[in-house]
Design an enzyme around this catalytic site. Structure first.
Site, PDB file in Angstrom:
ATOM      1  N   CYS A   2       0.824  -1.209   0.000  1.00 47.04           N
ATOM      2  CA  CYS A   2       0.000   0.000   0.000  1.00 47.04           C
ATOM      3  C   CYS A   2       0.858   1.259   0.000  1.00 47.04           C
ATOM      4  O   CYS A   2       2.000   1.239   0.436  1.00 47.04           O
ATOM      5  CB  CYS A   2      -0.880   0.013   1.232  1.00 47.04           C
ATOM      6  SG  CYS A   2      -1.758  -1.525   1.501  1.00 47.04           S
ATOM      7  N   ARG A  27       4.505   0.698  -6.499  1.00 49.86           N
ATOM      8  CA  ARG A  27       4.449  -0.282  -5.408  1.00 49.86           C
ATOM      9  C   ARG A  27       3.360  -1.338  -5.643  1.00 49.86           C
ATOM     10  O   ARG A  27       3.329  -2.347  -4.945  1.00 49.86           O
ATOM     11  CB  ARG A  27       4.160   0.430  -4.074  1.00 49.86           C
ATOM     12  CG  ARG A  27       5.290   1.318  -3.617  1.00 49.86           C
ATOM     13  CD  ARG A  27       4.814   2.306  -2.578  1.00 49.86           C
ATOM     14  NE  ARG A  27       4.467   1.721  -1.301  1.00 49.86           N
ATOM     15  CZ  ARG A  27       5.316   1.543  -0.288  1.00 49.86           C
ATOM     16  NH1 ARG A  27       6.568   1.897  -0.435  1.00 49.86           N
ATOM     17  NH2 ARG A  27       4.903   1.025   0.834  1.00 49.86           N
ATOM     18  N   TRP A  74      -3.162  -2.420  -1.468  1.00 46.25           N
ATOM     19  CA  TRP A  74      -2.844  -3.752  -2.013  1.00 46.25           C
ATOM     20  C   TRP A  74      -3.553  -4.707  -1.068  1.00 46.25           C
ATOM     21  O   TRP A  74      -3.197  -4.806   0.106  1.00 46.25           O
ATOM     22  CB  TRP A  74      -1.332  -3.942  -2.018  1.00 46.25           C
ATOM     23  CG  TRP A  74      -0.864  -5.357  -2.170  1.00 46.25           C
ATOM     24  CD1 TRP A  74      -0.593  -6.239  -1.169  1.00 46.25           C
ATOM     25  CD2 TRP A  74      -0.597  -6.056  -3.375  1.00 46.25           C
ATOM     26  NE1 TRP A  74      -0.171  -7.430  -1.686  1.00 46.25           N
ATOM     27  CE2 TRP A  74      -0.161  -7.351  -3.029  1.00 46.25           C
ATOM     28  CE3 TRP A  74      -0.676  -5.707  -4.730  1.00 46.25           C
ATOM     29  CZ2 TRP A  74       0.183  -8.299  -3.987  1.00 46.25           C
ATOM     30  CZ3 TRP A  74      -0.328  -6.664  -5.673  1.00 46.25           C
ATOM     31  CH2 TRP A  74       0.105  -7.934  -5.300  1.00 46.25           C
ATOM     32  N   ASN A 100      -1.148   0.884   6.374  1.00 45.33           N
ATOM     33  CA  ASN A 100      -0.378  -0.191   5.728  1.00 45.33           C
ATOM     34  C   ASN A 100       0.009  -1.180   6.812  1.00 45.33           C
ATOM     35  O   ASN A 100       0.358  -0.754   7.916  1.00 45.33           O
ATOM     36  CB  ASN A 100       0.918   0.332   5.119  1.00 45.33           C
ATOM     37  CG  ASN A 100       0.670   1.273   3.970  1.00 45.33           C
ATOM     38  OD1 ASN A 100      -0.465   1.448   3.537  1.00 45.33           O
ATOM     39  ND2 ASN A 100       1.736   1.883   3.481  1.00 45.33           N
ATOM     40  N   GLY A 101       0.028  -2.461   6.497  1.00 41.54           N
ATOM     41  CA  GLY A 101       0.420  -3.463   7.487  1.00 41.54           C
ATOM     42  C   GLY A 101      -0.761  -4.370   7.820  1.00 41.54           C
ATOM     43  O   GLY A 101      -1.753  -4.413   7.081  1.00 41.54           O
ATOM     44  N   GLU A 482      16.303 -24.055  -6.758  1.00 45.49           N
ATOM     45  CA  GLU A 482      15.912 -22.644  -6.797  1.00 45.49           C
ATOM     46  C   GLU A 482      17.134 -21.754  -7.060  1.00 45.49           C
ATOM     47  O   GLU A 482      17.052 -20.792  -7.832  1.00 45.49           O
ATOM     48  CB  GLU A 482      15.220 -22.275  -5.472  1.00 45.49           C
ATOM     49  CG  GLU A 482      14.825 -20.813  -5.311  1.00 45.49           C
ATOM     50  CD  GLU A 482      13.914 -20.254  -6.396  1.00 45.49           C
ATOM     51  OE1 GLU A 482      13.395 -21.025  -7.225  1.00 45.49           O
ATOM     52  OE2 GLU A 482      13.740 -19.030  -6.440  1.00 45.49           O
ATOM     53  N   LYS A 486      17.493 -19.238 -10.283  1.00 48.18           N
ATOM     54  CA  LYS A 486      17.728 -17.799 -10.111  1.00 48.18           C
ATOM     55  C   LYS A 486      18.940 -17.351 -10.911  1.00 48.18           C
ATOM     56  O   LYS A 486      18.908 -16.337 -11.583  1.00 48.18           O
ATOM     57  CB  LYS A 486      17.922 -17.535  -8.615  1.00 48.18           C
ATOM     58  CG  LYS A 486      17.340 -16.300  -8.074  1.00 48.18           C
ATOM     59  CD  LYS A 486      15.891 -16.332  -7.656  1.00 48.18           C
ATOM     60  CE  LYS A 486      14.931 -16.786  -8.711  1.00 48.18           C
ATOM     61  NZ  LYS A 486      13.587 -16.990  -8.250  1.00 48.18           N
ATOM     62  N   GLU A 489      18.170 -17.427 -14.682  1.00 48.80           N
ATOM     63  CA  GLU A 489      17.134 -16.472 -15.052  1.00 48.80           C
ATOM     64  C   GLU A 489      17.667 -15.051 -15.207  1.00 48.80           C
ATOM     65  O   GLU A 489      17.303 -14.357 -16.149  1.00 48.80           O
ATOM     66  CB  GLU A 489      16.067 -16.521 -13.952  1.00 48.80           C
ATOM     67  CG  GLU A 489      14.849 -15.689 -14.200  1.00 48.80           C
ATOM     68  CD  GLU A 489      13.825 -15.845 -13.077  1.00 48.80           C
ATOM     69  OE1 GLU A 489      14.191 -16.267 -11.960  1.00 48.80           O
ATOM     70  OE2 GLU A 489      12.646 -15.531 -13.313  1.00 48.80           O
ATOM     71  N   HIS A 505      26.323 -40.626 -11.461  1.00 46.71           N
ATOM     72  CA  HIS A 505      25.613 -41.444 -12.451  1.00 46.71           C
ATOM     73  C   HIS A 505      25.576 -40.765 -13.817  1.00 46.71           C
ATOM     74  O   HIS A 505      24.739 -41.102 -14.648  1.00 46.71           O
ATOM     75  CB  HIS A 505      24.213 -41.777 -11.940  1.00 46.71           C
ATOM     76  CG  HIS A 505      24.252 -42.577 -10.671  1.00 46.71           C
ATOM     77  ND1 HIS A 505      24.636 -43.896 -10.644  1.00 46.71           N
ATOM     78  CD2 HIS A 505      24.026 -42.220  -9.386  1.00 46.71           C
ATOM     79  CE1 HIS A 505      24.621 -44.341  -9.398  1.00 46.71           C
ATOM     80  NE2 HIS A 505      24.252 -43.336  -8.609  1.00 46.71           N
ATOM     81  N   LYS A 604       6.618 -11.460 -15.827  1.00 48.54           N
ATOM     82  CA  LYS A 604       6.336 -11.656 -14.411  1.00 48.54           C
ATOM     83  C   LYS A 604       5.189 -12.642 -14.221  1.00 48.54           C
ATOM     84  O   LYS A 604       5.213 -13.486 -13.349  1.00 48.54           O
ATOM     85  CB  LYS A 604       6.006 -10.306 -13.750  1.00 48.54           C
ATOM     86  CG  LYS A 604       5.754 -10.383 -12.251  1.00 48.54           C
ATOM     87  CD  LYS A 604       7.026 -10.761 -11.497  1.00 48.54           C
ATOM     88  CE  LYS A 604       6.820 -11.040 -10.044  1.00 48.54           C
ATOM     89  NZ  LYS A 604       7.919 -11.840  -9.461  1.00 48.54           N
TER      90      LYS A 604
HETATM   91  O1  M6R Z   1       3.014 -16.249 -10.275  1.00 49.75           O
HETATM   92  P1  M6R Z   1       3.529 -17.670 -10.131  1.00 49.75           P
HETATM   93  O2  M6R Z   1       4.127 -17.915  -8.778  1.00 49.75           O
HETATM   94  O3  M6R Z   1       2.489 -18.689 -10.464  1.00 49.75           O
HETATM   95  O4  M6R Z   1       4.690 -17.791 -11.197  1.00 49.75           O
HETATM   96  C1  M6R Z   1       5.335 -19.019 -11.393  1.00 49.75           C
HETATM   97  C2  M6R Z   1       6.626 -18.851 -12.178  1.00 49.75           C
HETATM   98  O5  M6R Z   1       6.363 -18.315 -13.438  1.00 49.75           O
HETATM   99  C3  M6R Z   1       7.634 -17.959 -11.442  1.00 49.75           C
HETATM  100  O6  M6R Z   1       7.896 -18.438 -10.158  1.00 49.75           O
HETATM  101  C4  M6R Z   1       8.967 -17.892 -12.209  1.00 49.75           C
HETATM  102  O7  M6R Z   1       9.580 -19.128 -12.198  1.00 49.75           O
HETATM  103  C5  M6R Z   1       9.867 -16.812 -11.591  1.00 49.75           C
HETATM  104  N1  M6R Z   1      10.184 -15.822 -12.560  1.00 49.75           N
HETATM  105  C6  M6R Z   1      11.135 -17.349 -11.046  1.00 49.75           C
HETATM  106  O8  M6R Z   1      11.918 -16.347 -10.472  1.00 49.75           O
END
Ligand code: M6R
Length: 609
Positions: A2, A27, A74, A100-101, A482, A486, A489, A505, A604
């Protein structure tokens, strides 16, 4: 998250507030509103949707008010709607509040206020604030605010406008940012600096427990006991674009640093006051339904899927229910075995990912009940699931998911403990220990963020490399996945995650001199096995960076570099161990010159299959 804007001075308040709210749009928000006092009446205008909707509502109206407060919301408690938008007023329209909060104890307070005759209009936690002010007001707004603060638990940045004291705006802060802007004959309030820059660069950054009393002439800051506080003036030197990122160079870095407060918010109101159990009021399954669950599927994409992998481990370990974690785009096409005793957990930050949504629809069609773990209130996944557990991480702007992941992990722990407690699979003492440790995670993430210099050395040495490997066992393997995602990506460096015991293996053939291997070794029970795997790659002249929990000492003897995370209960280690990996990916991306917040080819929210 927010946004808040407040103004008191000699100029027309509404345009200043609207312009300030516009500066906070980055935001993320779903509704907005303003409150002003005109001709002895407190007027509140609010609208769901973008600020343009509110502007349309105000269009053609003339305002003369020279003080007011505004908000972009938000949604957390209650879906995005006109009534749930802020500001919220009391029954008589004498107080308007933006907040906010999260007010953790809003439910008992709401019940008490209703029993005292107050009428609530919205579903929000915030509305208790305006009714508490109404209930306690005895002619002194500041004293009333102090009394209200004494009654509430949780996090807040709140700003109050009162018909009884129109020459004053009062604001209070606890665990949610709030900044005072100091003008000449006028003063401002905002949740973030960009909203102030058009008017002033002289600010007070309020600290937790502080209350600011704004008049045209000046600003007084007091503590929660009413004692005056001397505040140093903070002169803002940042330019507008940098200010949006809170002084960080990228949204991703800002979001990494927001994890301590996001984790607190996810836990907020979900632990018994005495720390003996988990409260998930949003999961309204009967004890019979809970007992009957004989299988859980967790389905999601990308980072959210990696959170699901941790969920599988912890639910199986603590609640002793078989769990399968599935990539959503595979799940629906593999004819999964589902009946009315199957529970589906879908994990999605955005709540709009097409593959995740399709998987959930398919599972529900076959008779499963679905719990959605999501960050966006009233998103499609949230609306269509049977139960929703919101992560309350605040909007995530960077494409690379960071605070969404750690808060999803927190949600997984809450669910695992919830099932374990209700199915009686965990000794009470162990349950209490895990809960106690969960509450400490936020502070431990802060410690990691303050002590991550080892990463720079590694980045300086390896940013030219073509490939990196992440290895680990058990929960560490899920975090390795993960970490590798990252790195790929945002830095575009090739990265692979392997179960450490699986390397020999086949993949070991790729381990040659100088290849960096990031070895996660946070699990004491698997440590000896990890040491053997580290020796395997060392024997092929790889460079090993180990990530170990404090207290695991022998790792220094086998790895080239060691990064430590503070010690915690082993099942909780992923929330801590992923943080250095997020920072590693971030620094690597910066060193390699890629676009951190908007990596190539990625979006996103992926709303196509
Ligand atoms: O909005 P979602 O959590 O469903 O999105 C899933 C993936 O597209 C998302 O986590 C993607 O892998 C990220 N960009 C990773 O950092």
């Amino acid at each position: 998250m927010c946004g808040i804007m407040g103004y008191i001075g000699p100029r027309e308040a509404v345009p200043i507030i609207m312009e300030g709210l516009q500066k906070l749009e980055y935001r993320g928000y779903d509704s907005s509103g303003v409150a002003i006092i005109e001709d002895g009446v407190l007027n509140v205008y609010k609208k769901v949707g973008k600020l343009a909707e509110l502007k349309n509502q105000l269009n053609g109206m003339t305002f003369t008010a020279m003080s007011g407060i505004g908000h972009t919301r938000w949604a957390t408690h209650g879906r995005p709607s006109d009534v749930n938008a802020h500001p919220h007023a009391d029954c008589q329209g004498r107080f308007a509040v933006v907040h906010n909060g999260i007010i953790e104890n809003y439910l008992p307070l709401r019940e008490w206020l209703i029993s005292m005759g107050h009428k609530f209009l919205s579903e929000t936690d915030t509305e208790v604030l305006s009714h508490l002010l109404e209930e306690f007001y005895e002619g002194d707004l500041v004293q009333t605010v102090l009394r209200v603060i004494d009654k509430i638990e949780g996090s807040f940045a709140m700003v109050i406008l009162s018909l009884d004291e129109p020459g004053t705006i009062v604001a209070a802060r606890q665990d949610s940012p709030l900044v005072v802007g100091l003008g000449e004959g006028e003063n401002f309030l905002a949740s973030d600096i960009p909203a102030l820059l058009a008017h002033t660069r002289r600010t007070y950054i309020l600290a937790d427990g502080e209350i600011a009393v704004l008049t045209r002439e000046g600003v007084q800051v007091i503590d929660q006991f009413g004692n005056s506080v001397e505040k140093p003036v903070f002169e803002v030197k940042w330019e507008a674009a940098q200010a949006e990122k809170g002084g960080f160079d990228h949204f991703m870095l800002k979001e990494i640093h927001e994890q301590p407060s996001a984790l607190k918010d996810t836990l907020s109101g979900r632990i018994n006051p005495d720390g003996t159990g988990v409260l998930l009021n949003e999961i309204t399954m009967t004890p019979e339904e809970l007992k009957n669950i004989n299988k859980i599927y967790i389905t999601a994409c990308g980072t959210a899927y990696h959170a699901g992998l941790v969920g599988k481990h912890v639910i199986e370990k603590l609640a002793r229910i078989p769990v399968e974690a599935d990539i959503a785009s595979e799940f629906r096409y593999r004819d999964p075995m589902i009946d009315d005793k199957t529970l589906l957990i879908v994990v999605s930050q955005s709540g709009e990912t097409a593959d995740t949504l399709a998987a959930m629809r398919e599972a529900r069609r076959r008779g499963a009940k679905a719990i959605a773990v999501t960050n966006v209130v009233d998103s499609t996944v949230a609306r269509e699931a049977d139960y929703v557990l919101y992560t309350w991480a605040g909007p995530e702007i960077a494409v690379a998911s960071t605070k969404a992941y750690t808060t999803q992990l927190m949600a997984m722990y809450l669910l695992a403990l919830y099932f374990a407690e209700r199915r009686g699979t965990m000794p009470r003492e162990e349950l209490k220990t895990v809960i106690r440790e969960m509450k400490k995670l936020s502070d431990k993430v802060k410690v990691i963020l303050d002590n991550c210099q080892a990463i720079d050395k590694f980045v300086a040495e390896y940013s030219h490399c073509g490939s990196a490997f992440f290895i680990g066992r058990g929960l560490d393997h899920t975090v390795a996945q993960e970490g590798a995602l990252k790195l790929k990506e945002i830095s575009y460096m090739h990265a692979e995650a392997y179960a450490a015991g699986e390397l020999k293996h086949g993949t070991l053939a790729l381990i040659i001199q100088g290849v960096p291997v990031i070895a996660l070794a946070t699990q004491q029970a698997l440590f000896e096995k990890m040491v053997s795997n580290i020796k395997e790659v060392k024997a092929r002249d790889a460079t090993v960076i180990a990530l170990a929990m404090e207290g695991i000492k022998e790792v220094e003897k086998v790895a080239d570099h060691v990064m430590h995370i503070p010690s915690t209960h082993p099942v909780l280690a992923p929330i801590l161990s992923v943080v250095p990996l997020q920072l590693l990916a971030y620094r690597m991306a910066v060193a390699r010159g890629s676009d951190v917040d908007q990596p190539r080819n990625l979006a996103k929210s992926v709303t196509v299959e």
